[in-house]
Design a protein around this motif. Structure first.
Motif, PDB file in Angstrom:
ATOM      1  N   MET A   1       0.840  -1.193   0.000  1.00  0.00           N
ATOM      2  CA  MET A   1       0.000   0.000   0.000  1.00  0.00           C
ATOM      3  C   MET A   1       0.876   1.244   0.000  1.00  0.00           C
ATOM      4  O   MET A   1       2.009   1.230   0.495  1.00  0.00           O
ATOM      5  CB  MET A   1      -0.924   0.021   1.223  1.00  0.00           C
ATOM      6  N   GLY A   2       0.372   2.324  -0.584  1.00  0.00           N
ATOM      7  CA  GLY A   2       1.087   3.589  -0.562  1.00  0.00           C
ATOM      8  C   GLY A   2       0.818   4.343   0.734  1.00  0.00           C
ATOM      9  O   GLY A   2      -0.104   4.026   1.490  1.00  0.00           O
ATOM     10  N   PHE A   3       1.640   5.362   0.986  1.00  0.00           N
ATOM     11  CA  PHE A   3       1.410   6.171   2.170  1.00  0.00           C
ATOM     12  C   PHE A   3       0.077   6.896   2.006  1.00  0.00           C
ATOM     13  O   PHE A   3      -0.170   7.538   0.970  1.00  0.00           O
ATOM     14  CB  PHE A   3       2.533   7.182   2.358  1.00  0.00           C
ATOM     15  N   PRO A   4      -0.810   6.831   3.001  1.00  0.00           N
ATOM     16  CA  PRO A   4      -2.135   7.438   2.874  1.00  0.00           C
ATOM     17  C   PRO A   4      -2.070   8.929   2.551  1.00  0.00           C
ATOM     18  O   PRO A   4      -1.365   9.697   3.210  1.00  0.00           O
ATOM     19  CB  PRO A   4      -2.754   7.201   4.257  1.00  0.00           C
ATOM     20  N   GLY A   5      -2.787   9.328   1.507  1.00  0.00           N
ATOM     21  CA  GLY A   5      -2.819  10.725   1.092  1.00  0.00           C
ATOM     22  C   GLY A   5      -1.725  11.106   0.124  1.00  0.00           C
ATOM     23  O   GLY A   5      -1.737  12.229  -0.405  1.00  0.00           O
ATOM     24  N   ALA A   6      -0.782  10.201  -0.128  1.00  0.00           N
ATOM     25  CA  ALA A   6       0.291  10.478  -1.088  1.00  0.00           C
ATOM     26  C   ALA A   6      -0.196  10.111  -2.480  1.00  0.00           C
ATOM     27  O   ALA A   6       0.177   9.100  -3.056  1.00  0.00           O
ATOM     28  CB  ALA A   6       1.546   9.693  -0.731  1.00  0.00           C
ATOM     29  N   VAL A   7      -1.046  10.972  -3.027  1.00  0.00           N
ATOM     30  CA  VAL A   7      -1.802  10.641  -4.236  1.00  0.00           C
ATOM     31  C   VAL A   7      -1.318  11.378  -5.482  1.00  0.00           C
ATOM     32  O   VAL A   7      -1.836  11.164  -6.574  1.00  0.00           O
ATOM     33  CB  VAL A   7      -3.302  10.931  -4.022  1.00  0.00           C
ATOM     34  N   ALA A   8      -0.313  12.237  -5.332  1.00  0.00           N
ATOM     35  CA  ALA A   8       0.163  13.011  -6.482  1.00  0.00           C
ATOM     36  C   ALA A   8       0.918  12.118  -7.461  1.00  0.00           C
ATOM     37  O   ALA A   8       1.606  11.169  -7.054  1.00  0.00           O
ATOM     38  CB  ALA A   8       1.066  14.149  -6.026  1.00  0.00           C
ATOM     39  N   GLU A   9       0.791  12.404  -8.741  1.00  0.00           N
ATOM     40  CA  GLU A   9       1.604  11.733  -9.743  1.00  0.00           C
ATOM     41  C   GLU A   9       3.034  12.260  -9.655  1.00  0.00           C
ATOM     42  O   GLU A   9       3.272  13.386  -9.225  1.00  0.00           O
ATOM     43  CB  GLU A   9       1.036  11.973 -11.143  1.00  0.00           C
ATOM     44  N   ARG A  10       3.971  11.441 -10.084  1.00  0.00           N
ATOM     45  CA  ARG A  10       5.394  11.801  -9.974  1.00  0.00           C
ATOM     46  C   ARG A  10       5.695  13.153 -10.646  1.00  0.00           C
ATOM     47  O   ARG A  10       6.432  13.976 -10.096  1.00  0.00           O
ATOM     48  CB  ARG A  10       6.240  10.693 -10.615  1.00  0.00           C
ATOM     49  N   GLU A  11       5.121  13.395 -11.817  1.00  0.00           N
ATOM     50  CA  GLU A  11       5.443  14.623 -12.542  1.00  0.00           C
ATOM     51  C   GLU A  11       4.863  15.870 -11.887  1.00  0.00           C
ATOM     52  O   GLU A  11       5.273  16.995 -12.211  1.00  0.00           O
ATOM     53  CB  GLU A  11       4.980  14.540 -13.996  1.00  0.00           C
ATOM     54  N   HIS A  12       3.928  15.705 -10.958  1.00  0.00           N
ATOM     55  CA  HIS A  12       3.324  16.851 -10.284  1.00  0.00           C
ATOM     56  C   HIS A  12       3.715  16.922  -8.801  1.00  0.00           C
ATOM     57  O   HIS A  12       3.143  17.720  -8.054  1.00  0.00           O
ATOM     58  CB  HIS A  12       1.801  16.784 -10.400  1.00  0.00           C
ATOM     59  N   ALA A  13       4.688  16.129  -8.395  1.00  0.00           N
ATOM     60  CA  ALA A  13       4.996  15.993  -6.975  1.00  0.00           C
ATOM     61  C   ALA A  13       5.889  17.122  -6.461  1.00  0.00           C
ATOM     62  O   ALA A  13       6.783  17.600  -7.159  1.00  0.00           O
ATOM     63  CB  ALA A  13       5.670  14.651  -6.721  1.00  0.00           C
ATOM     64  N   ASP A  14       5.625  17.518  -5.228  1.00  0.00           N
ATOM     65  CA  ASP A  14       6.524  18.392  -4.474  1.00  0.00           C
ATOM     66  C   ASP A  14       7.288  17.609  -3.405  1.00  0.00           C
ATOM     67  O   ASP A  14       8.338  18.056  -2.926  1.00  0.00           O
ATOM     68  CB  ASP A  14       5.743  19.517  -3.802  1.00  0.00           C
ATOM     69  N   TYR A  15       6.749  16.465  -3.028  1.00  0.00           N
ATOM     70  CA  TYR A  15       7.356  15.574  -2.040  1.00  0.00           C
ATOM     71  C   TYR A  15       7.240  14.141  -2.566  1.00  0.00           C
ATOM     72  O   TYR A  15       6.285  13.814  -3.278  1.00  0.00           O
ATOM     73  CB  TYR A  15       6.639  15.651  -0.690  1.00  0.00           C
ATOM     74  N   ALA A  16       8.182  13.291  -2.172  1.00  0.00           N
ATOM     75  CA  ALA A  16       8.106  11.888  -2.561  1.00  0.00           C
ATOM     76  C   ALA A  16       8.511  10.999  -1.395  1.00  0.00           C
ATOM     77  O   ALA A  16       9.600  11.153  -0.828  1.00  0.00           O
ATOM     78  CB  ALA A  16       8.977  11.600  -3.773  1.00  0.00           C
ATOM     79  N   VAL A  17       7.617  10.092  -1.041  1.00  0.00           N
ATOM     80  CA  VAL A  17       7.903   9.073  -0.033  1.00  0.00           C
ATOM     81  C   VAL A  17       8.688   7.950  -0.712  1.00  0.00           C
ATOM     82  O   VAL A  17       8.285   7.442  -1.753  1.00  0.00           O
ATOM     83  CB  VAL A  17       6.600   8.522   0.569  1.00  0.00           C
ATOM     84  N   VAL A  18       9.809   7.575  -0.114  1.00  0.00           N
ATOM     85  CA  VAL A  18      10.650   6.504  -0.642  1.00  0.00           C
ATOM     86  C   VAL A  18      10.982   5.547   0.499  1.00  0.00           C
ATOM     87  O   VAL A  18      11.548   5.962   1.518  1.00  0.00           O
ATOM     88  CB  VAL A  18      11.955   7.048  -1.260  1.00  0.00           C
ATOM     89  N   GLY A  19      10.636   4.280   0.338  1.00  0.00           N
ATOM     90  CA  GLY A  19      10.986   3.280   1.338  1.00  0.00           C
ATOM     91  C   GLY A  19      12.382   2.743   1.102  1.00  0.00           C
ATOM     92  O   GLY A  19      12.784   2.500  -0.039  1.00  0.00           O
ATOM     93  N   ALA A  20      13.127   2.556   2.188  1.00  0.00           N
ATOM     94  CA  ALA A  20      14.503   2.034   2.099  1.00  0.00           C
ATOM     95  C   ALA A  20      14.665   0.938   3.153  1.00  0.00           C
ATOM     96  O   ALA A  20      15.178   1.185   4.251  1.00  0.00           O
ATOM     97  CB  ALA A  20      15.517   3.155   2.308  1.00  0.00           C
ATOM     98  N   PRO A  21      14.225  -0.289   2.841  1.00  0.00           N
ATOM     99  CA  PRO A  21      14.165  -1.356   3.851  1.00  0.00           C
ATOM    100  C   PRO A  21      15.494  -2.058   4.114  1.00  0.00           C
ATOM    101  O   PRO A  21      15.568  -3.292   4.179  1.00  0.00           O
ATOM    102  CB  PRO A  21      13.129  -2.306   3.250  1.00  0.00           C
ATOM    103  N   LEU A  22      16.562  -1.289   4.288  1.00  0.00           N
ATOM    104  CA  LEU A  22      17.875  -1.866   4.584  1.00  0.00           C
ATOM    105  C   LEU A  22      17.892  -2.368   6.030  1.00  0.00           C
ATOM    106  O   LEU A  22      17.450  -1.669   6.941  1.00  0.00           O
ATOM    107  CB  LEU A  22      18.961  -0.807   4.382  1.00  0.00           C
ATOM    108  N   ASP A  23      18.438  -3.568   6.225  1.00  0.00           N
ATOM    109  CA  ASP A  23      18.430  -4.179   7.560  1.00  0.00           C
ATOM    110  C   ASP A  23      19.597  -5.152   7.667  1.00  0.00           C
ATOM    111  O   ASP A  23      19.413  -6.336   7.930  1.00  0.00           O
ATOM    112  CB  ASP A  23      17.097  -4.903   7.779  1.00  0.00           C
ATOM    113  N   VAL A  24      20.820  -4.632   7.466  1.00  0.00           N
ATOM    114  CA  VAL A  24      21.981  -5.527   7.428  1.00  0.00           C
ATOM    115  C   VAL A  24      22.943  -5.338   8.593  1.00  0.00           C
ATOM    116  O   VAL A  24      23.755  -6.219   8.856  1.00  0.00           O
ATOM    117  CB  VAL A  24      22.759  -5.390   6.097  1.00  0.00           C
TER     118      VAL A  24
END
Length: 282
Positions: A1-24
């Motif tokens: 699932m995406g972050f709730p309310g993060a509904v903007a398309e990439r080309e119209h975005a001012d912010y971007a949520v990015v997951g980085a599941p590093l666990d080493v």
């Protein structure tokens, strides 16, 4: 699932949520790989509307870019992740990074090249290396200040911070406390955080929230709990104060070893950051 309310398309975005599941390099309780998923899940119940700033989160141009899949070579992963975040920065998109272990902050710093790294953290993370690993989560603030000690091409951070402010730190090795005495580091202990006022002038800031800055009673779902920490409100107030100067944000070290308390706090702090960043007059 995406972050709730993060509904903007990439080309119209001012912010971007990015997951980085590093666990080493987690040194006690692993599970930070589940952090991005947990944070998105437990943010689902929050209202879209923010009364304090009179804004709707879904109208602020937030895009969820999904996760950058992690692998076990941390320096190579950080280089790749940093490049992905730098693409956002070049398009004037503010990255909102969800860890994953705290090491991913190095990629955020690489991409944004801030003047100041402001870190909410129980630990100093100023080790030269931990168990011989300079890219351990226990050395991330040192890497953000000093770069790669071996200057290997795949481990080079293009951007580093001129100085670091570590809020809520209450433990570290003797060598770390010695490193913290240098002019490029300011440590604010937990009991003084509520009185701290940012002295950032026109400096750019990368804001990192290690969820273990909170007292374990508030956020037990993290890898290395440390008692006598901050309240949720104290962390929220710092996020609101720093956000207007910020060029990037992350929430890290959330795992799946509680009933969602740590993830719920991290998700709420991400929203507080966006609301304050989008409307700095509040």
């Amino acid at each position: 699932m995406g972050f709730p309310g993060a509904v903007a398309e990439r080309e119209h975005a001012d912010y971007a949520v990015v997951g980085a599941p590093l666990d080493v390099s987690t040194t006690f309780q692993p599970g930070a790989r589940f952090g991005p998923e947990q944070i998105r899940r437990f943010a689902a119940s929050y209202d879209d509307y923010d009364r304090r700033t009179d804004q709707q989160f879904s109208e602020l141009g937030v895009h969820d870019a999904g996760d950058v899949r992690a692998w076990d070579d941390a320096p190579e992963y950080l280089e790749f992740l940093g490049g992905s975040l730098a693409d956002l920065v070049r398009d004037d998109v503010t990255p909102l990074l969800l860890g994953g272990e705290h090491t991913v902050t190095a990629a955020g710093v690489r991409a944004t090249d801030p003047d100041v790294l402001v870190v909410l953290d129980a630990h100093l993370d100023l080790r030269e290396a931990y168990d011989g690993n300079p890219w351990s989560h226990a050395a991330v603030t040192r890497r953000a200040l000093d770069g790669d000690p071996e200057d290997e091409p795949l481990a080079t951070i293009d951007g580093i911070a001129d100085r670091a402010v570590i809020l809520g730190a209450r433990t570290g090795s003797e060598a770390e406390w010695e490193r913290a005495e240098r002019d490029d580091v300011t440590v604010v202990p937990p009991e003084d955080v509520s009185e701290w006022t940012p002295d950032l002038a026109e400096e750019s800031v990368y804001l990192s929230v290690d969820i273990d800055a909170a007292d374990p009673s508030v956020a037990p779902g993290t890898g290395t709990m440390e008692p006598f920490g901050l309240s949720a409100r104290e962390i929220r107030d710092v996020v609101r104060q720093v956000a207007p100067n910020a060029v990037g944000f992350d929430a890290v070290e959330v795992n799946d070893r509680d009933d969602g308390q740590a993830a719920a706090l991290a998700g709420k702090l991400l929203k507080e950051f966006v609301f304050a960043h989008a409307d700095p007059d509040h």
